[in-house]
Scaffold this motif. Structure first.
Motif, PDB file in Angstrom:
ATOM      1  N   ASP A 154       1.066  -1.173   0.215  1.00 48.01           N
ATOM      2  CA  ASP A 154       0.141   0.254  -0.028  1.00 48.01           C
ATOM      3  C   ASP A 154       0.733   1.579  -0.466  1.00 48.01           C
ATOM      4  OD1 ASP A 154       0.665   0.355   2.598  1.00 48.01           O
ATOM      5  OD2 ASP A 154      -0.701  -0.228   3.645  1.00 48.01           O
ATOM      6  N   GLN A 155       0.451   1.917  -0.261  1.00 41.24           N
ATOM      7  CA  GLN A 155       1.244   4.224  -0.063  1.00 41.24           C
ATOM      8  C   GLN A 155       1.667   4.080   1.475  1.00 41.24           C
ATOM      9  OE1 GLN A 155      -2.151   6.585  -0.346  1.00 41.24           O
ATOM     10  NE2 GLN A 155      -2.561   6.366   1.484  1.00 41.24           N
ATOM     11  N   ALA A 156       1.551   2.894   2.260  1.00 44.36           N
ATOM     12  CA  ALA A 156       2.618   3.262   3.411  1.00 44.36           C
ATOM     13  C   ALA A 156       2.947   2.442   3.740  1.00 44.36           C
ATOM     14  CB  ALA A 156       1.730   3.280   4.435  1.00 44.36           C
ATOM     15  N   GLY A 157       4.022   1.621   1.961  1.00 45.42           N
ATOM     16  CA  GLY A 157       4.579   0.267   2.304  1.00 45.42           C
ATOM     17  C   GLY A 157       3.768  -1.019   3.242  1.00 45.42           C
ATOM     18  N   SER A 180     -10.309  -0.822  -1.954  1.00 46.44           N
ATOM     19  CA  SER A 180      -9.836   0.077  -0.966  1.00 46.44           C
ATOM     20  C   SER A 180      -9.983   1.227  -1.802  1.00 46.44           C
ATOM     21  CB  SER A 180      -8.349  -0.236  -0.571  1.00 46.44           C
ATOM     22  OG  SER A 180      -7.341   0.240   0.306  1.00 46.44           O
ATOM     23  N   ASP A 209      -7.132   3.366  -1.028  1.00 50.58           N
ATOM     24  CA  ASP A 209      -5.526   3.479  -1.357  1.00 50.58           C
ATOM     25  C   ASP A 209      -5.477   2.381  -2.660  1.00 50.58           C
ATOM     26  OD1 ASP A 209      -2.578   3.160  -1.346  1.00 50.58           O
ATOM     27  OD2 ASP A 209      -2.926   2.169   0.258  1.00 50.58           O
ATOM     28  N   ARG A 210      -5.169   3.748  -3.578  1.00 52.72           N
ATOM     29  CA  ARG A 210      -4.984   2.876  -5.275  1.00 52.72           C
ATOM     30  C   ARG A 210      -3.879   2.858  -5.178  1.00 52.72           C
ATOM     31  NH1 ARG A 210      -4.128   6.883 -10.540  1.00 52.72           N
ATOM     32  NH2 ARG A 210      -5.573   5.201 -12.244  1.00 52.72           N
ATOM     33  N   VAL A 211      -2.873   3.097  -4.136  1.00 52.23           N
ATOM     34  CA  VAL A 211      -1.478   2.810  -4.543  1.00 52.23           C
ATOM     35  C   VAL A 211      -1.740   0.632  -4.318  1.00 52.23           C
ATOM     36  CG1 VAL A 211       0.694   2.141  -4.196  1.00 52.23           C
ATOM     37  CG2 VAL A 211       0.112   3.998  -4.048  1.00 52.23           C
ATOM     38  N   LEU A 212      -2.746   0.314  -3.534  1.00 53.06           N
ATOM     39  CA  LEU A 212      -2.919  -0.911  -3.080  1.00 53.06           C
ATOM     40  C   LEU A 212      -4.094  -1.556  -4.039  1.00 53.06           C
ATOM     41  CD1 LEU A 212      -3.273  -3.053  -0.884  1.00 53.06           C
ATOM     42  CD2 LEU A 212      -5.026  -1.487   0.406  1.00 53.06           C
ATOM     43  N   LYS A 272      -4.299  -0.621  -7.139  1.00 52.13           N
ATOM     44  CA  LYS A 272      -3.260  -1.007  -8.965  1.00 52.13           C
ATOM     45  C   LYS A 272      -2.449  -2.572  -8.687  1.00 52.13           C
ATOM     46  CE  LYS A 272       0.435   0.730 -11.212  1.00 52.13           C
ATOM     47  NZ  LYS A 272       0.999   2.450 -11.826  1.00 52.13           N
ATOM     48  N   ASN A 273      -1.637  -2.630  -7.063  1.00 56.96           N
ATOM     49  CA  ASN A 273      -1.093  -3.374  -6.870  1.00 56.96           C
ATOM     50  C   ASN A 273      -0.983  -4.357  -7.128  1.00 56.96           C
ATOM     51  OD1 ASN A 273       1.736  -1.755  -6.933  1.00 56.96           O
ATOM     52  ND2 ASN A 273       1.846  -1.251  -4.925  1.00 56.96           N
ATOM     53  N   ASP A 296      -9.541   0.837 -10.596  1.00 56.44           N
ATOM     54  CA  ASP A 296     -10.518   2.287 -10.085  1.00 56.44           C
ATOM     55  C   ASP A 296     -12.144   1.574 -10.430  1.00 56.44           C
ATOM     56  OD1 ASP A 296      -8.096   3.363  -9.731  1.00 56.44           O
ATOM     57  OD2 ASP A 296      -7.820   3.905 -11.452  1.00 56.44           O
TER      58      ASP A 296
END
Length: 601
Positions: A188-191, A207, A209-212, A214-215, A303
């Motif tokens: 996630d965006q917090a690592g 979520s 959290d877009r980073v999460l 996508k990953n 998304d």
């Protein structure tokens, strides 16, 4: 961290009451032995069904009565197992009933084939000469509709023996997808790392959290993408199986066979795809709105599942849910509400989660029991709609069993989702009328729009893909991985529109969808949803006359008529585009409301 309660710590009033089936486990085992000893009755009717009307009647009623008792045993055992899967006593009980069911099926396996060997004129003569057989006339004549596609006894035996090796493709996919495939953790965006599984994927994709997101998305399709050619082989294999079966039996196509077995005209399938395609601009409008509200320069499929309305305090306790349910289903009239009230107060529902309890929700039961509903209650709107949904199934089953004999009490899978979805639509209508908080109204509209998108648009896309790949193979076009990727990618772009990027990953989504191994099943999600929306609109606009017709002609009909006839008698003709078009109009109205409300805030 909240610790789950043990089963014995759950308040009895929040548990289903299984003593209505058997007063004790000892009583269950007594009945188990009776059913077991009755299995050998099947042998006395073998090769004799055509001998006389009385023999045929005795065979049918013996099979029906013993089937009822077996179903009652199974319901008791599987509910006990599901309320605490860690209880080895009830796991063993369920296994023994399943084993008994296999023995029972084997003993009666000759029955349908022998019926099909009876000439139609002889069958009608036997029915006419025996009063008891007349109540089975619809079922017996219906079975004979498969006669043109039934082969000789030896040929049928060969096909039966071949069924196991012909199932290799779907079994391979199932084992691979459920047991062998491994996914990378998603960051996630917090690592922080998040474990990606088949079960956690949907939740992670919701979520904020877009980073999460996508990953998680990349993790899923990296894993499946590595096996693109292997999964092309399994899917192609199951299509080959369907085509082989259809050609051997003399059907026009694999789709013709699949729909004929459920007595559904192929025009229903085509009308669904045509009508939904005509209304794809509505989905494009919704995806464009999603892109705008998420403030994205470029929107991807990862998304598409995060809620547009977030951080809403919309808690609904179980006690509040019961109140909402009664208010929401008021348009169905007092007789219907009495069924719901009985279920809520007389031990139909197993409400709360406990250690070892099966996840999810369902409605179960048999002809000799009342319905039972499994929930794992969480205080939210989704659980409220799930409760309404499952009570739709339960009320449908209750009424069909009350008004039909056992052999006509099970309704077709084609109509199975209509009552449940109709309940949800009626509940949503009431909530919109009573809610005053605009954010809660938005949340509810978002819930409805997402439900329609996922059930009508997405399942129709699946149905179109499934039809096209069978057509390709029937016409001699090989289903290569590249061909499947291109076809699916093009369909995804057509359905979701230019607001969404159709990337290499989503082009491979077909490779992880288990429904493509179910043989023309998914279209029924979309037709059932559309029929339910059309019926709910009629109920809300025309009132009790529609309710009376719906209860009598559909909810109480079981399988006393063909599924299309049942729906038509209730007021929905699924051989026309009209119900699909009406459902899409409701989606458009909800979208209008959503846009208007969100712009006013």
């Amino acid at each position: 961290m909240t610790t789950l309660k043990e089963r014995h710590e759950i308040n009895p009033k929040d548990q289903w009451d299984l003593t209505t089936i058997f007063e004790s486990d000892d009583q269950f085992w007594d009945q188990f032995e009776v059913v077991k000893s009755n299995i050998n009755k099947a042998e006395q009717f073998k090769t004799k069904l055509n001998s006389s009307s009385e023999t045929l009647y005795e065979a049918i009623t013996t099979l029906e009565n013993d089937s009822q008792q077996l179903s009652k045993l199974y319901v008791y055992a599987h509910l006990l197992h599901d309320q605490d899967t860690s209880n080895s006593t009830y796991s063993a009980m369920e296994n023994k009933v399943q084993s008994l069911a296999v023995q029972f099926s084997a003993a009666w396996s000759y029955f349908t084939a022998e019926l099909l060997s009876i000439d139609e004129s002889r069958m009608k003569e036997m029915i006419e000469s025996h009063e008891g057989l007349k109540s089975f006339e619809f079922n017996l004549i219906n079975i004979l509709k498969d006669k043109p596609y039934t082969l000789s006894t030896n040929e049928e035996k060969i096909l039966a023996l071949a069924s196991e090796p012909l199932s290799t493709a779907e079994e391979t996919f199932s084992m691979f997808s459920n047991a062998d495939i491994q996914f990378d953790d998603a960051i996630d965006q917090a690592g922080e790392r998040h474990i990606v599984t088949q079960g956690s994927y949907s939740k992670l994709m919701e979520s904020s959290d877009r980073v999460l997101r996508k990953n998680t998305y990349n993790s899923m399709y990296k894993a499946y993408g590595q096996y693109n050619h292997t999964l092309q082989s399994t899917l192609s294999g199951v299509v080959d199986k369907h085509i082989f079966s259809a050609r051997v039996r003399g059907y026009d196509s694999s789709r013709h066979q699949a729909l004929h077995q459920n007595r559904i005209d192929e025009v229903v399938y085509d009308q669904l795809i045509d009508a939904v395609n005509e209304h794809l601009p509505l989905l494009h409008r919704y995806t464009a709105l999603r892109k705008e509200l998420l403030q994205l320069d470029e929107m991807h499929m990862y998304d598409m599942y995060t809620p547009l309305v977030k951080d809403i305090d919309f808690k609904v306790t179980y006690e509040e849910a019961k109140e909402w349910l009664i208010k929401g289903l008021k348009p169905m009239g007092e007789d219907y509400l009495d069924i719901i009230k009985e279920g809520l107060s007389n031990g139909w529902v197993d409400v709360y989660e406990n250690k070892g309890k099966r996840s999810g929700a369902y409605s179960s039961g048999s002809y000799l029991t009342n319905p039972f509903i499994l929930m794992n209650w969480q205080d939210n709107v989704n659980n409220l709609f799930t409760l309404a949904h499952e009570f739709g199934h339960s009320a449908h089953s209750y009424l069909s069993r009350k008004h039909q004999p056992s052999h006509m009490s099970d309704y077709s899978i084609f109509v199975a989702e209509v009552a449940s979805t109709c309940n949800e639509a009626l509940l949503a209508h009431t909530m919109h009328q009573e809610l005053t908080d605009p954010m809660k109204k938005l949340y509810l509209l978002n819930h409805e729009l997402e439900g329609f998108k996922g059930t009508v648009f997405r399942q129709t896309m699946f149905a179109e893909f499934e039809h096209l790949i069978h057509q390709m193979k029937e016409e001699g076009t090989p289903l290569t991985a590249d061909a499947l990727n291109e076809l699916y990618g093009n369909l995804n772009k057509k359905y979701y529109g230019d607001a969404v990027v159709t990337d290499e990953n989503i082009s491979k989504e077909w490779s992880r969808i288990p429904h493509f191994y179910y043989n023309f099943y998914v279209y029924q999600y979309a037709t059932g949803y559309s029929a339910a929306i059309a019926l709910s609109e009629q109920i809300l606009s025309e009132g009790q006359p529609v309710v009376d017709r719906y209860v009598k002609e559909m909810l109480s009909a079981g399988s006393s008529e063909e599924p299309l006839t049942v729906l038509k008698n209730a007021g929905v003709d699924m051989t026309s585009k009209e119900p699909i078009v009406k459902a899409c109009k409701v989606f458009e109205q909800k979208l209008d409301e959503f846009e208007k409300l969100i712009k006013s805030l």
